[in-house]
Design an enzyme around this catalytic site. Structure first.
Site, short mmCIF file in Angstrom:
data_model
loop_
_atom_site.label_atom_id
_atom_site.label_comp_id
_atom_site.label_asym_id
_atom_site.label_seq_id
_atom_site.Cartn_x
_atom_site.Cartn_y
_atom_site.Cartn_z
CB CYS A 186 40.73 34.15 34.23
SG CYS A 186 39.90 35.20 33.35
CB CYS A 214 48.20 36.78 42.89
SG CYS A 214 49.04 35.76 41.56
S1 FES Z 1 48.50 33.48 38.99
FE1 FES Z 1 46.82 34.66 38.79
S2 FES Z 1 46.33 34.90 40.57
FE2 FES Z 1 48.13 33.90 41.14
#
Ligand code: FES
Ligand SMILES: Cc1ncc(COP(=O)(O)O)c(C=O)c1O
Ligand SMILES: Cc1ncc(COP(=O)(O)O)c(C=O)c1O
Ligand code: FES
Lengths: 158, 385, 385
Positions: free
Chosen positions: A40, A111
């Protein structure tokens, strides 16, 4: 490109709580909670040391693979957790993490969601509750970071 | 900017001071519309003509084959649309999966408009299979649009081999050479290319100017429709300062081609230095069929944005993916097309040099890079794996 | 140029020195790609944002409604194409016979692509008949594109009256305001306009930059397809110096609107002076519904190019027809549409002023003009008529 706050940059540059927890004494339990994967592009492994008598988080550390806001969110999460009772910690939301950082760009809010999810996973582990795994088969993934679906993001963010 | 080590020249370049000097009189004194009667003594028209010759010379083309545009994206849109409009009975397009969004997103739109599009795949080194191209080409194929060199990896396609295959089937051959111009020698006289796109801001001219080469005799229809400027091939008052700037930049780029080996030497020094100093690093894309100024390196187990921001702290500018897509959170479509492992995909950084890059700058990057990577790897949950 | 009396500001304008000063840092120091991660301290992004606010302010719009383009022609092409692409079931377009080639030639192309186009006629003062518009509008009409003010005569259309009629029928209303911006106050908040085109080089910004206003909520599809720049509404690396320049020019234009009466006074002085001093002269277009800076005067029995060349000898720059069509030998399509007699058609000259025009310059033209006309008339076989 991203408009990061000074605090995000400071936490990204100089995180104090990175790493694992190895030292434990009587009456303390160490648990971990993990979200994300290398596929991911982000992953967070949260380590908590919990004093069993008082149900208090006495130490929190992280290992993070991800962007600057993922690292800063991890640092903020561990800062926020230290000294909290487990039940209090359960109330922590990704919004609070983002606010603690002075805000995150909208595109980067997820995030901070990762922090909330890792926390959930760690506490479930502590309590012995089985963790539902997010399968990436629902076809409507908003964030490839980890398998959260749009309804779930709604629930978490809004 | 003086203190910044700028290694993001595939995104955009610094304007050469000589280019600014050349264009300034056309921003100030000679501001006239080149289509106007009163000619400021013909000065404006002459300057545009000279710029056209300079750009033509860089490409080994005739000046009448150069159409000025506003950017590379316009060149790509204009070329592909022109090929389709000029051949209304042909409804098929061939391109590759690693093109710039200016071609890819246009092709997606064209699919909605009823065209069919073949997207040629690439192997793990970023190269296409010529048999796949051959198999895809039919009498219905209006245009084949293939980039000369990839903006993210620098991988160079075998353009003339592709062109020979394309021309056999009578399709129009468009090449997005935005990244190749000024980095590899080009000669339209001996080429199979029908149309070629370039963009000024990638060769030390300002943003807002580009050019499209259109081979004499190739049927063309304007994309930007308006007045009779550019011999009816592009409407809109000519961007005279931009055109003059592009002309000068083309002249300088042509001169610089003689010294391009020096740029390549610095790129190689950077690449080898990183690979030898930092474990778990790989170069993405074909090892030799590459632009002399570009290296795309995967740093396993850490994430690209974190690397870039850390480099910024040291005054080093590089990029992950293309500037164009860096607004999105998706990993680059180019690196995904190469089928890289996830550990590499998310931690890849593009360093792109220019004629301004110095050996001292490269050495500074080599000094800084190991600490940056080490620090982030120490934080990563995958580090010990 | 210092010694030239420049009265061709509808063709293009001198770049304001303050505009050049504003843009220069973005040609030199801050050359970064605004889409890149490393932000040169965010300076580039902030500058683009400020410019967007400045342009929005001039139009009474929101900054999110401004899309930067490369010129007025692009704005016109983008607006009309967007309206058509967004409403694929509607196949009819309405425009006028006096539009700029950017609209007219595009409409001719669109006819070939299968759209039907109504070209509204104008009367001898250059105005359209609103009943004709009403009669032409149907549920099938995708877009009505009408210019705010004509580039050749300066005639101003009753835009809001037109807009109310257009909106009743649910068509998209596009206005080519290239000549109106900076000369008449505009306020999109209270307007019926859906999309509005402007061009930088007509308001003392450089060539190569323009903007399209797109009302929030109006369905839009990009014309220039590429990266996600301009919120996905216009691909291509942003022309940062041009954008900053346009922002500054918009700010100056807004300030100048307060003094526009002074420009009008000079235009009137020129017009009345010529009419009173030189027999057989007429003003083309409506006497009052006109831009404050433009006068188009017919000098009977002599030919436009001869007049212009004579004026050039005296260091005076004006034009006949538009710069765009001056490459052709045809008399202007605009003046023909007004149905002017041939004696006027071929001897019409456009004088277009700017904020730099001085009274002394106007007086010099008034001094020179009679001799010029007299000399040419003395040669003309029609003189004695
Ligand atoms: S872009 Fe996915 S955790 Fe920062
Ligand atoms: C009314 C009008 N529309 C459109 C244009 C085209 O603008 P540009 O030359 O910037 O493409 C012009 C000027 O040339 C004009 O006067
Ligand atoms: C290969 C390639 N094609 C097209 C473009 C588009 O050029 P521009 O940004 O000038 O529109 C770029 C750069 O952004 C590019 O790298
Ligand atoms: S492009 Fe218009 S007057 Fe020329």
């Amino acid at each position: 490109m991203w408009d990061y706050t000074e605090k995000v940059m400071e936490y990204f540059q100089n995180p104090r709580n990175q790493g694992t927890i190895t030292d434990t004494t009587e009456g303390e339990k160490v648990v971990t909670g993990e979200v994300g994967s290398i596929a991911c592009g982000d992953a967070l492994r949260l380590h908590l040391k919990i004093d069993e008598a008082t149900q208090t988080i006495t130490d929190a550390r992280f290992q993070t693979f991800g962007c600057a806001s993922a690292i800063a969110s991890s640092e903020a999460l561990t800062e926020l957790l230290k000294g909290k009772k487990v039940e209090e910690a359960m109330q922590l939301t990704n919004r609070q993490i983002a606010e603690y950082l002075g805000g995150l760009p909208e595109e980067k809010m997820h995030c901070s969601v990762m922090g909330q999810e890792a926390l959930e996973a760690a506490i479930y582990t502590y309590k012995g509750i089985p963790i539902e795994t997010h399968e990436e088969d629902d076809g409507r993934l908003v964030c490839s970071c980890f398998g959260i679906s749009e309804p779930r993001i709604r629930r978490i963010i809004l | 900017m003086k203190d910044c080590i700028y290694l993001d020249n595939n995104a955009t370049t610094q304007v050469d001071p000589a280019v600014i000097e050349a264009m300034l009189p056309y921003l100030t004194t000679y501001f006239g519309n080149p289509s106007s009667m009163h000619t400021f003594g013909g000065q404006v028209g002459r300057a545009v003509k000279q710029a056209r010759l300079q750009v033509a010379s860089l490409l080994g083309a005739e000046d009448s084959e150069i159409v000025f545009t506003s950017c590379g994206t316009e060149g790509d849109n204009a070329a592909i649309r022109a090929a389709l409009t000029a051949q209304p009975n042909k409804r098929h397009i061939i391109t590759t999966v690693v093109e710039h969004p200016a071609v890819l997103n246009l092709c997606k739109r064209l699919e909605k408009e009823g065209y069919s599009v073949t997207y040629l795949s690439v192997d793990d080194q970023g190269l296409i299979d010529l048999h796949e191209l051959e198999a895809a080409l039919t009498g219905n194929t209006a245009v084949v649009s293939v980039m000369y060199a990839n903006n993210e990896t620098g991988v160079i396609f075998p353009i003339e081999e592709i062109g020979r295959i394309v021309k056999e089937k009578g399709a129009i051959f468009h090449v997005d050479a935005v990244q190749a111009v000024g980095k590899v020698p080009l000669n339209m006289k001996t080429s199979t290319i029908d149309m070629l796109t370039l963009s000024g801001h990638k060769i030390h001219a300002p943003k807002g100017i580009g050019a499209l080469y259109v081979r004499r005799g190739v049927r063309f229809r304007p994309f930007m429709i308006g007045g009779h400027q550019e011999r009816g091939r592009r409407g809109g008052t000519e961007n005279v300062p931009g055109i003059v700037a592009l002309g000068k930049a083309a002249e300088l780029a042509e001169a610089h081609l003689a010294e391009i080996e020096q740029e390549k030497r610095l790129r190689d020094r950077l690449e080898k230095g990183i690979l030898s100093r930092i474990p778990n690093t790989v170069v993405n894309g074909h090892p030799t069929k590459r632009l002399p100024n570009t290296t795309n390196i995967g740093f396993k187990y850490i994430e690209g944005e974190a690397i870039l921001l850390s480099l910024n702290q040291f005054g080093i500018c590089a990029s992950s993916g293309s500037a164009c897509t860096s607004g999105s959170l998706e990993p680059s479509h180019v690196l995904r097309a190469l089928g890289l492992p996830y550990s590499v995909l998310h931690g890849s950084i593009r360093f792109s040099l220019s004629r301004y890059t110095t050996e001292a700058e490269i050495d500074r990057v080599l000094e800084v890079m190991p600490q940056v990577v080490e620090r982030l790897r120490a934080m990563s949950p995958f580090n010990s794996d």
